[in-house]
Design an enzyme around this catalytic site. Structure first.
Site, PDB file in Angstrom:
ATOM      1  N   TYR A 136       0.965  -1.214  -0.059  1.00 31.98           N
ATOM      2  CA  TYR A 136      -0.067  -0.003  -0.093  1.00 31.98           C
ATOM      3  C   TYR A 136       0.989   1.288   0.001  1.00 31.98           C
ATOM      4  CZ  TYR A 136      -4.707  -1.925   0.809  1.00 31.98           C
ATOM      5  OH  TYR A 136      -5.893  -2.336   0.459  1.00 31.98           O
ATOM      6  N   LYS A 186       2.200 -15.175   3.650  1.00 33.76           N
ATOM      7  CA  LYS A 186       2.614 -16.001   2.556  1.00 33.76           C
ATOM      8  C   LYS A 186       4.242 -16.477   2.569  1.00 33.76           C
ATOM      9  CE  LYS A 186       1.491 -18.013  -1.174  1.00 33.76           C
ATOM     10  NZ  LYS A 186       0.498 -19.239  -1.254  1.00 33.76           N
ATOM     11  N   ASP A 218      -3.473 -18.130   1.672  1.00 31.58           N
ATOM     12  CA  ASP A 218      -4.688 -19.007   0.619  1.00 31.58           C
ATOM     13  C   ASP A 218      -5.392 -19.886   1.456  1.00 31.58           C
ATOM     14  OD1 ASP A 218      -2.088 -20.290   1.011  1.00 31.58           O
ATOM     15  OD2 ASP A 218      -2.074 -21.180  -1.086  1.00 31.58           O
ATOM     16  N   ASP A 242      -6.878  -6.496   3.840  1.00 29.44           N
ATOM     17  CA  ASP A 242      -8.050  -5.807   3.139  1.00 29.44           C
ATOM     18  C   ASP A 242      -9.012  -7.011   2.690  1.00 29.44           C
ATOM     19  OD1 ASP A 242      -9.262  -3.915   1.763  1.00 29.44           O
ATOM     20  OD2 ASP A 242      -8.187  -4.299   0.040  1.00 29.44           O
ATOM     21  N   ASP A 246     -12.970  -8.244   3.804  1.00 30.51           N
ATOM     22  CA  ASP A 246     -14.203  -8.419   2.829  1.00 30.51           C
ATOM     23  C   ASP A 246     -14.811  -9.648   2.858  1.00 30.51           C
ATOM     24  OD1 ASP A 246     -13.737  -5.640   2.279  1.00 30.51           O
ATOM     25  OD2 ASP A 246     -14.339  -5.760   0.144  1.00 30.51           O
TER      26      ASP A 246
HETATM   27  C1  IPM Z   1     -10.620  -0.722   3.116  1.00 29.56           C
HETATM   28  C2  IPM Z   1     -10.808   0.035   1.615  1.00 29.56           C
HETATM   29  C3  IPM Z   1      -9.626   0.828   1.481  1.00 29.56           C
HETATM   30  C4  IPM Z   1      -8.314  -0.201   1.374  1.00 29.56           C
HETATM   31  C5  IPM Z   1      -9.672   1.376   0.122  1.00 29.56           C
HETATM   32  C6  IPM Z   1     -10.739   2.487   0.145  1.00 29.56           C
HETATM   33  C7  IPM Z   1      -8.415   2.321  -0.190  1.00 29.56           C
HETATM   34  O1  IPM Z   1     -11.085  -1.015   0.858  1.00 29.56           O
HETATM   35  O2  IPM Z   1     -10.641   0.172   4.020  1.00 29.56           O
HETATM   36  O3  IPM Z   1     -10.656  -1.695   3.325  1.00 29.56           O
HETATM   37  O4  IPM Z   1      -8.016  -0.801   0.575  1.00 29.56           O
HETATM   38  O5  IPM Z   1      -7.685  -0.175   2.696  1.00 29.56           O
HETATM   39 MG    MG Z   2     -11.025  -3.143   1.482  1.00 30.01          MG
END
Ligand code: IPM
Ligand code: MG
Length: 356
Positions: A136, A186, A218, A242, A246
């Site tokens: 990042y 990893k 993974d 990240d 999700d």
């Molecule tokens: C999160 C989002 C951010 C990230 C984006 C919006 C830059 O996906 O907070 O998880 O990748 O960290």
């Molecule tokens: Mg995210």
């Protein structure tokens, strides 16, 4: 209790408004709010997604309540002007390296999960994502090779002090839960991950009471859907965190329910300075229609009371009110219901007041 409110783009302002109404209903003494523009909204008004004034407001506060950033009209801007850079800039400028993303199954929502209900029911985990390093924030670019072919590149790295401090955060978090920690990397392929693993093992010496294991990313992605109940606290780098967070959100049924806290080292009078945001984005497709589920932002405000203001009792009350609203079938469109943003806010506020 100085709170910088940064509603941002898309559904950010609507969901933030409901979180503020919930805070207001608690009638806490000494609450001071200051609002500032961020993301695409800030770009359109001030020519930058994170204007200096916004950074000042955030720095001067004890906590930041953040909505969302992301605006399709900005997709073709140079990268440093895109809305997403605002949240990355805040995380790095404010030294917020520890991102706590809890994922818990709310009773009654098992059917909303993509997993079988009996598996979904097991989910009660906390992802501790490193937030200031990794690909990042490494150097990056698109270059043209000698043969004329273009090549994109992003530098992945972690220093040992970066790994050490997030490891400490994770071990300490594990101690407040079931004292189990899984470090995800990893290391079979990446040197960055090998160092990560070595340093996590060193730090583990100081926490003999916490059971540590290691998992490749993974495999962790697979285990998260196969048997999520095995996880208590998961610590991982910025990119893997990240993605896994999700994934965890869909395991609990909706990304509209997941809150987060981003913490650094700076202390406030009653806790740690932090930024609190729902993990969902700006959802431009439903923005301004009063359809967004504000629960993730409301739960983020609860995390703010807990971590920045030492108000555990009030934080727990908000969480109980959200759980009660869900149990009563107050469901947003993300959960297959038809409750609107404000209606959900009302439902949480009314349960908050009746459980006090
Ligand atoms: C999160 C989002 C951010 C990230 C984006 C919006 C830059 O996906 O907070 O998880 O990748 O960290
Ligand atoms: Mg995210």
């Amino acid at each position: 209790m100085k709170i910088a409110v940064l509603p941002g783009d898309g559904i950010g302002p609507e969901v933030t408004r409901e979180a503020l109404r919930v805070l207001d209903a608690l009638d806490l003494p000494g609450l001071e709010l200051s609002e500032a523009d961020v993301g695409g909204t800030a770009y359109h008004k001030h020519g930058h997604p994170l204007p200096p004034e916004t950074l000042e407001v955030a720095r001067a506060a004890d906590a930041v309540l953040f909505g969302a950033v992301g605006d399709p009209s900005c997709d073709n801007l140079e990268r440093h002007l895109r809305p997403e850079q605002a949240i990355l800039g805040l995380r790095s400028d404010l030294g917020l390296f520890a991102n706590l993303r809890p994922a818990t199954m709310f009773p009654g929502l098992e059917d909303m999960s993509g997993l079988k209900p009996e598996i979904a029911r097991q989910i009660d985990l906390l992802i501790v994502r490193e937030l200031n390093g990794d690909v990042y924030f490494g150097e990056k670019g698109i270059r043209t090779r000698e043969d004329g072919e273009r090549e994109g590149w992003d530098m992945m790295s972690y220093s040992e002090s970066e790994v050490r401090r997030i490891a400490h955060s994770a071990f300490r978090a594990a101690r407040t839960r079931k004292s189990r920690l899984t470090s995800v990397d990893k290391a079979n392929v990446l040197e960055t991950s090998q160092l990560w693993r070595d340093v996590v093992c060193e730090v583990a010496q100081e926490y003999p009471d916490v059971a540590l294991d290691h998992m490749y990313v993974d495999n962790a992605a697979m285990q998260l859907v196969k048997s999520p109940g095995q996880f208590d606290v998961v610590v991982t780098g910025n990119l893997f965190g990240d993605i896994l967070s999700d994934q965890a959100s869909m395991c609990v049924g909706s990304i509209g329910l997941l809150a987060s806290a981003s913490l650094g080292e700076r202390q406030t009078d009653h806790g740690t300075f932090g930024l609190y945001e729902p993990i969902h984005g700006s959802a431009p497709d439903i923005a301004g229609q009063g359809k967004a589920n504000p629960m993730a932002t409301i739960l983020s405000a609860a995390m703010m009371l807990r971590h920045s203001f030492g108000r555990e009792a009030e934080a727990a009350r908000i969480e109980a009110a959200v759980a009660a609203a869900l149990a009563d079938g107050v469901l947003g469109g993300d959960l297959g219901g038809d409750a609107g943003t404000q209606e959900i806010g009302d439902a949480v506020v009314s349960r908050l007041l009746t459980t006090s």
